[in-house]
Design a protein around this motif. Structure first.
Motif, PDB file in Angstrom:
ATOM      1  N   GLY A  18     -19.265 -10.813 -11.833  1.00  0.00           N
ATOM      2  CA  GLY A  18     -18.104 -11.893 -11.857  1.00  0.00           C
ATOM      3  C   GLY A  18     -18.472 -13.079 -12.444  1.00  0.00           C
ATOM      4  O   GLY A  18     -17.473 -13.621 -13.149  1.00  0.00           O
ATOM      5  N   ALA A  19     -19.638 -13.668 -12.406  1.00  0.00           N
ATOM      6  CA  ALA A  19     -19.983 -14.800 -12.989  1.00  0.00           C
ATOM      7  C   ALA A  19     -19.640 -14.691 -14.616  1.00  0.00           C
ATOM      8  O   ALA A  19     -19.482 -15.516 -15.263  1.00  0.00           O
ATOM      9  N   ILE A  20     -20.354 -13.133 -15.118  1.00  0.00           N
ATOM     10  CA  ILE A  20     -20.409 -13.344 -16.347  1.00  0.00           C
ATOM     11  C   ILE A  20     -18.884 -13.017 -17.044  1.00  0.00           C
ATOM     12  O   ILE A  20     -18.522 -13.451 -18.062  1.00  0.00           O
ATOM     13  N   PHE A  21     -17.975 -12.497 -16.129  1.00  0.00           N
ATOM     14  CA  PHE A  21     -16.516 -12.301 -16.308  1.00  0.00           C
ATOM     15  C   PHE A  21     -15.970 -13.648 -16.417  1.00  0.00           C
ATOM     16  O   PHE A  21     -15.140 -13.782 -17.503  1.00  0.00           O
ATOM     17  N   HIS A  22     -16.335 -14.662 -15.508  1.00  0.00           N
ATOM     18  CA  HIS A  22     -15.537 -16.029 -15.620  1.00  0.00           C
ATOM     19  C   HIS A  22     -16.207 -16.572 -17.025  1.00  0.00           C
ATOM     20  O   HIS A  22     -15.296 -17.213 -17.654  1.00  0.00           O
ATOM     21  N   ALA A  27     -14.123 -18.867 -21.727  1.00  0.00           N
ATOM     22  CA  ALA A  27     -14.169 -19.324 -23.224  1.00  0.00           C
ATOM     23  C   ALA A  27     -13.088 -19.138 -23.840  1.00  0.00           C
ATOM     24  O   ALA A  27     -12.665 -19.913 -24.777  1.00  0.00           O
ATOM     25  N   PHE A  28     -11.996 -18.415 -23.571  1.00  0.00           N
ATOM     26  CA  PHE A  28     -10.570 -18.673 -23.971  1.00  0.00           C
ATOM     27  C   PHE A  28      -9.626 -19.652 -23.473  1.00  0.00           C
ATOM     28  O   PHE A  28      -9.436 -20.503 -24.458  1.00  0.00           O
ATOM     29  N   PHE A  29      -9.590 -19.833 -22.385  1.00  0.00           N
ATOM     30  CA  PHE A  29      -8.732 -20.835 -22.042  1.00  0.00           C
ATOM     31  C   PHE A  29      -9.222 -22.348 -22.193  1.00  0.00           C
ATOM     32  O   PHE A  29      -8.651 -23.493 -22.294  1.00  0.00           O
ATOM     33  N   LYS A  30     -10.678 -22.545 -21.948  1.00  0.00           N
ATOM     34  CA  LYS A  30     -11.243 -23.902 -22.172  1.00  0.00           C
ATOM     35  C   LYS A  30     -11.090 -24.269 -23.569  1.00  0.00           C
ATOM     36  O   LYS A  30     -11.036 -25.511 -24.036  1.00  0.00           O
ATOM     37  N   ALA A  31     -11.491 -23.090 -24.669  1.00  0.00           N
ATOM     38  CA  ALA A  31     -11.266 -23.396 -26.039  1.00  0.00           C
ATOM     39  C   ALA A  31      -9.808 -23.824 -26.448  1.00  0.00           C
ATOM     40  O   ALA A  31      -9.572 -24.655 -27.222  1.00  0.00           O
ATOM     41  N   LEU A  32      -9.009 -23.251 -25.822  1.00  0.00           N
ATOM     42  CA  LEU A  32      -7.474 -23.161 -26.082  1.00  0.00           C
ATOM     43  C   LEU A  32      -7.011 -24.855 -25.441  1.00  0.00           C
ATOM     44  O   LEU A  32      -6.365 -25.418 -26.001  1.00  0.00           O
ATOM     45  N   LEU A  33      -7.681 -25.255 -24.334  1.00  0.00           N
ATOM     46  CA  LEU A  33      -7.386 -26.696 -23.988  1.00  0.00           C
ATOM     47  C   LEU A  33      -7.942 -27.737 -24.902  1.00  0.00           C
ATOM     48  O   LEU A  33      -7.466 -28.686 -24.964  1.00  0.00           O
ATOM     49  N   LEU A  74      -6.718 -21.667 -16.368  1.00  0.00           N
ATOM     50  CA  LEU A  74      -8.152 -22.765 -15.627  1.00  0.00           C
ATOM     51  C   LEU A  74      -7.808 -22.945 -14.434  1.00  0.00           C
ATOM     52  O   LEU A  74      -8.806 -22.632 -13.418  1.00  0.00           O
ATOM     53  N   ALA A  75      -6.447 -23.074 -14.044  1.00  0.00           N
ATOM     54  CA  ALA A  75      -6.390 -23.118 -12.462  1.00  0.00           C
ATOM     55  C   ALA A  75      -6.545 -22.029 -11.568  1.00  0.00           C
ATOM     56  O   ALA A  75      -6.481 -22.045 -10.290  1.00  0.00           O
ATOM     57  N   LEU A 169      -4.238 -21.751 -31.314  1.00  0.00           N
ATOM     58  CA  LEU A 169      -3.710 -21.753 -30.091  1.00  0.00           C
ATOM     59  C   LEU A 169      -2.967 -20.621 -29.584  1.00  0.00           C
ATOM     60  O   LEU A 169      -3.107 -20.424 -28.479  1.00  0.00           O
ATOM     61  N   VAL A 170      -2.142 -20.023 -30.409  1.00  0.00           N
ATOM     62  CA  VAL A 170      -1.422 -18.942 -29.918  1.00  0.00           C
ATOM     63  C   VAL A 170      -2.355 -17.676 -29.670  1.00  0.00           C
ATOM     64  O   VAL A 170      -2.147 -16.791 -28.695  1.00  0.00           O
ATOM     65  N   ILE A 171      -3.337 -17.442 -30.409  1.00  0.00           N
ATOM     66  CA  ILE A 171      -4.110 -16.324 -30.279  1.00  0.00           C
ATOM     67  C   ILE A 171      -5.094 -16.560 -28.969  1.00  0.00           C
ATOM     68  O   ILE A 171      -5.035 -15.747 -28.274  1.00  0.00           O
ATOM     69  N   LEU A 172      -5.485 -17.787 -28.789  1.00  0.00           N
ATOM     70  CA  LEU A 172      -6.269 -18.139 -27.579  1.00  0.00           C
ATOM     71  C   LEU A 172      -5.356 -18.062 -26.380  1.00  0.00           C
ATOM     72  O   LEU A 172      -5.664 -17.640 -25.146  1.00  0.00           O
ATOM     73  N   ALA A 173      -3.872 -18.417 -26.331  1.00  0.00           N
ATOM     74  CA  ALA A 173      -3.288 -18.339 -25.157  1.00  0.00           C
ATOM     75  C   ALA A 173      -2.816 -16.852 -24.941  1.00  0.00           C
ATOM     76  O   ALA A 173      -2.540 -16.421 -23.646  1.00  0.00           O
ATOM     77  N   VAL A 174      -2.902 -16.007 -25.922  1.00  0.00           N
ATOM     78  CA  VAL A 174      -2.678 -14.607 -25.729  1.00  0.00           C
ATOM     79  C   VAL A 174      -3.790 -13.923 -24.875  1.00  0.00           C
ATOM     80  O   VAL A 174      -3.752 -13.338 -24.112  1.00  0.00           O
TER      81      VAL A 174
END
Length: 333
Positions: A18-22, A27-33, A74-75, A169-174
């Motif tokens: 779970g830690a590595i999965f998180h 990586a995706f949503f933090k880079a997106l933000l 993120l939430a 942004l679109v790629i990371l959102a997907v």
């Protein structure tokens, strides 16, 4: 930083997968933000003060949509990626009877939802109008075309970013959406080959505890909406009512000051003392021995005149000295 806390919580309660999965989903949503924040700054000419922003959604819809997706992930809101990775960690904490850690994690989930949607409502929706804060540049004639024809800065000076910025942004959102439930089981099976699994037996109430975390996250989102979108709660009045707590939060719990006082300044003082000790004592001893040897060498060098008569004189004086010692010793015996 709060998401790093979730990762280390997962390691601490044995939810290594779970830690590595998180870490993976994060990586995706933090880079997106981060990139979404850059797109917002580009849209309004580099201004990064959210108190000077508002109602940008109608001007930059692509940036808004992708940023909201990243915020939901993120939430930890279902069904976005952050929900599934957080669920694995929170479930392991509760199933392992780490109730105190679980409680702190739930509060952190609520705080995360609140602070990220504070930014969402303040910047993209809110009650402030970006047109008033960032007016359009004055039209200038350039061969019959105004500034909007050249700069494309319509809509009160706020403009959407070009596709070279929006495409990531679109790629990371997907990925912030599909990196959750479609990959959850496969990710666990893949890492299970190299990491010992710390699966806990089914504990009554575990799913209820995970549901509690979701409710708290939704509560943080709702409180941000009530405060920064509807204006039903006045943050200024709360700050004035709790000045010490507000100052504590504003100064980041004085972590930097405590770190500087407890670690940085003592280490610097120790380093300066060690430097002076090295220069004055260690180097003083070494340099003193060298200076002494150099002084004796210079003094003895004066005896080497290169003149034979001087050497004969020294030999004669030495012979007289030896004879004098022998006579003195013979007289005592």
């Amino acid at each position: 930083v709060s998401q790093l806390g979730f990762m280390f919580l997962g390691l601490g309660v044995g939810a290594w997968v779970g830690a590595i999965f998180h870490l993976f989903t994060h990586a995706f949503f933090k880079a997106l933000l981060f990139l979404g924040s850059g797109s917002v700054m580009h849209a309004i000419g580099g201004d990064c003060d959210i108190t000077r922003q508002g109602r940008l959604a109608r001007h930059i819809p692509w940036t808004t949509t992708t940023f909201v997706v990243g915020s939901l992930a993120l939430a930890g809101i279902f069904p976005f990626a952050g929900f599934f990775s957080k669920e694995m960690i929170l479930g392991a904490a509760f199933a392992g009877h780490h109730y105190v850690l679980f409680g702190f994690a739930v509060l952190a989930a609520g705080g995360t939802a609140f602070y990220v949607f504070r930014a969402v409502f303040s910047v993209f929706f809110g009650r402030r109008d970006a047109d008033a804060l960032h007016p359009a540049p004055a039209a200038a004639s350039h061969g019959g075309h105004d500034a909007a024809d050249h700069g494309g800065h319509g809509h009160g000076g706020v403009h959407e970013s070009p596709w070279v910025m929006l495409a990531p942004l679109v790629i990371l959102a997907v990925m912030s959406f599909v990196a959750g439930w479609p990959l959850e089981h496969g990710f666990g099976e893949f890492l299970g080959r190299v990491l010992p699994s710390a699966e806990h037996a089914e504990v009554p109430g575990a799913h209820l505890a995970e549901a509690l975390a979701i409710v708290v996250a939704l509560g943080g989102l709702t409180f941000a909406w009530v405060t920064y979108q509807k204006g039903l709660v006045d943050p200024g009045r709360i700050a004035a009512s709790w000045p010490r707590l507000y100052a504590l939060s504003l100064n980041k719990f004085y972590v930097d000051e405590i770190y500087a006082a407890a670690i940085v300044r003592p280490l610097l003082a120790t380093a300066r003392w060690a430097l002076r000790f090295d220069l004055d004592v260690i180097d003083g001893i070494v340099n003193g021995v060298a200076d002494t040897a150099r002084g004796w060498g210079a003094a003895l060098a004066r005896l080497q005149t290169g003149k034979v008569r001087d050497y004969l004189l020294f030999m004669a004086l030495g012979l007289v000295a030896v004879l004098g010692v022998l006579l003195w010793l013979g007289g005592r015996t």
